[in-house]
Structures are given as structure tokens and as C-alpha cells.
Design a protein around this motif. Sequence first.
Motif, PDB file in Angstrom:
ATOM      1  N   ARG A 229      43.105  40.001  42.943  1.00 54.50           N
ATOM      2  CA  ARG A 229      44.090  38.960  43.246  1.00 54.50           C
ATOM      3  C   ARG A 229      44.733  39.113  44.625  1.00 54.50           C
ATOM      4  N   ASN A 230      44.469  40.191  45.336  1.00 53.08           N
ATOM      5  CA  ASN A 230      45.114  40.376  46.637  1.00 53.08           C
ATOM      6  C   ASN A 230      44.313  39.668  47.732  1.00 53.08           C
ATOM      7  N   ASN A 231      44.948  39.457  48.875  1.00 54.89           N
ATOM      8  CA  ASN A 231      44.332  38.725  49.982  1.00 54.89           C
ATOM      9  C   ASN A 231      43.533  39.616  50.923  1.00 54.89           C
ATOM     10  N   ARG A 232      43.769  40.909  50.862  1.00 53.65           N
ATOM     11  CA  ARG A 232      43.088  41.844  51.760  1.00 53.65           C
ATOM     12  C   ARG A 232      42.104  42.691  50.956  1.00 53.65           C
TER      13      ARG A 232
END
Length: 273
Positions: A229-232
Motif C-alpha cells: 500500500r505504500n508509494n515507495r
Amino acid sequence: MSEEVNEAVIRAYKEGVLTTTSLMVTGAAFEQAVRLARENPGLGVGLHLVTVVGQSALPKADIGSLVDEDRNFSNAPTAAGLKYFFSPQARRDLRKELAAQFEKFQATGLKLSHIDGHLHLHVHPVIFNAALELGEKYGCRRMRVPEEELRLAMGFDPANKTQKRVHAALFGGLARWMKRKLKARGFTFPERVYGNLQSGRMNERYFLYALDHLTAGTNEIYFHPALYRNNRLTDEQRQSALEFEALISASVRKRINELGIKLTNYIEIEAGR
């Protein structure tokens, strides 16, 4: 292994072409995985034996030659494999640990689909022989034999030729030995298993290519999907997302239908369905 993997597996089963998964009974998200498997009884669930790069079911006090105080196995598969082969104490401890992993799976109440191993280390003669006996004891005569075609892998991507040839020679020799012993004991296994020679680079394009070039009657193509779920994302996390996308791909589903391929699992193969 993790909640991210669990989510991807269940979604790929419900929304895509995945039919079977493997349970790490010592994994961090074991309890959630068992709950999700119970909620989805059509999903085949095998036992993913962990003997390297992971944790044990038993404490160090019981298997002192295998793990550290935190129950961590070695992260060096080659060194661990040599130790398991040459050390009598390690072999005794391995049998105890593998029995504990089978017992922990049985305690879940799930039907045991098949047996395989983390990093395919179940092909190791010591681990394989123990798994063979334990499979019979726990009523599971189904095992993954990681044998695939070098020609197919090279045709798709000729890079890393030497590495692929070494892997194919190593696993091919062990696979032939495994198949002889499995057949003698009445075990079932798919004729081909794809993914090892393309490990870390599986995607929709490879999936479609493999489907077009299958030569055996029963084939397993395995993936390592996960959803984060994280962007990085790390490179490994992005790869896991690509593998999930391949499993839910409409193009893959269409090609399977066009080729008349039947989606199946280990239990159906054993039953001849």
C-alpha cells in the motif's frame, strides 16, 4: 509469509487463475493465512517446508544445530545444504523440525494439497527423503518436482545463459531422481513446473509465452505475488505486484480459454480429473 502476500493470493484466486498456494507454518502472517484459507475452501493449500531463510517451528533447544536463539535458519542455502548432508546431528534435527511443520499444518484442519519447499530445498536428498516419509504418514502423496524446460526459458530470454544452464542441470538431475522415488511410492506430481529459471522476472508476457509453449500434459506455473500500500516500493515489491497482475490478467484468462487449457490443482491431478 506476510499479510501482503496473503491478500494477493486470495485476490488472485478469486479474481484470476490461481488455483493453489503453499503455507509457511512459521511465517509472520500464518494465522491470517489459515483464516483466509478456511474462508476459501476451493483454494488448494500445500505445505511450504522452511529449512533456510526463515524461522523454525521448534525452539533452538530442540534443534540446536539448525537455528539461532530467535529460531532463524541460515540465510546461506548452499552452506546449509552441505551441512544438512554431512552432519549427522543436523540430519536428526531436520527430521524433528520437518515433523513439527507437518504437525502444525495438520493442526489447522486444512486439507494438505501437496508438499514443496522454500527455495526448492525440498529437492535436497535429506529433506526430500524425510518429506516423502512424512507425506505418507500425513496422507499426502503429492509433491512439487521443480523440473522445467531450458529451451523454453532460453527462447523467451537468452540472458544469463550460464546461470540457467547450471540451474537446469542441477534441478534436472535431482528431479529425475525424485520422480523415480515418487513413482515407486505412489506419489502424484505435475510433469513440468515453470518459474525457477525465470524467478524474479515473472510477468504477464512470460505467462502468455509459457502457455503457448507447454509440452506436458500437466503443468504448474508458480508466482510470488504480493500487494503493498505504500508509494515507495522496492524493486522486489514492484516485481511482486507485476506477478499479481499476471495472475489476474484478462489476456491470460483469454489465452487459457483459447488454448483449451483446464485449470486444475494437485488433488484433481491425483484423482485423474
